[in-house]
Motif scaffolding. Structure first.
Motif: not given
Length: 151
Positions: A95-122
């Protein structure tokens, strides 16, 4: 957190790792609203560790989890329309796992939040400490894999 200073230091570090894992999961679940922390991590692995959409088995191996556990997470992500699970064209058993367009769009929107999370942890962790931690984690992971292979 107590610093390891005796023969029990390995057990102190082990309990610290387990405590951190639990707290990381709880904080991640509270921080990320669209996905659980494990789903977020799953998608990070699927989209960043492979050049093309991975098989379920390859993703499970990269995550260090069972095929069944990885499939449960993948099915939930498919239900949320962030991932498509498709039979591999060259091997119908895989079985192949293929990210959807919805994920691609959402992940770009989440980029700053992801970065903030990592910076806060470290926060307040030096590059030297990060390097030492990464090296120690890699050794622990190698030892865990050897332990699994022995069983």
């Amino acid at each position: 957190m107590n610093q390891p200073q005796s023969l029990n230091s390995r057990f102190l570090v082990l309990t610290a790792l387990l405590q951190i894992a639990n707290e990381l999961d709880a904080c991640g679940n509270a921080y990320f609203t669209e996905l659980t922390f494990k789903q977020w991590y799953f998608m990070l692995v699927v989209t960043h560790l492979f050049e093309k959409p991975p098989t379920l088995r390859a993703a499970a191996d990269a995550l260090g989890t069972s095929h069944q556990n990885a499939k449960q997470i993948a099915v939930k992500l498919q239900e949320k329309n962030y991932l498509k699970i498709e039979k591999d064209k060259s091997d119908s058993r895989s079985l192949r796992l293929i990210p959807t367009r919805k994920y691609q769009i959402a992940s770009r929107q989440w980029l700053e939040k992801d970065r903030e999370f990592a910076l806060t942890i470290f926060k307040d962790v030096s590059l030297e400490e990060l390097t030492t931690l990464y090296t120690a984690c890699a050794k622990i992971e190698k030892n865990l894999k050897a332990l699994q292979a022995d069983k």
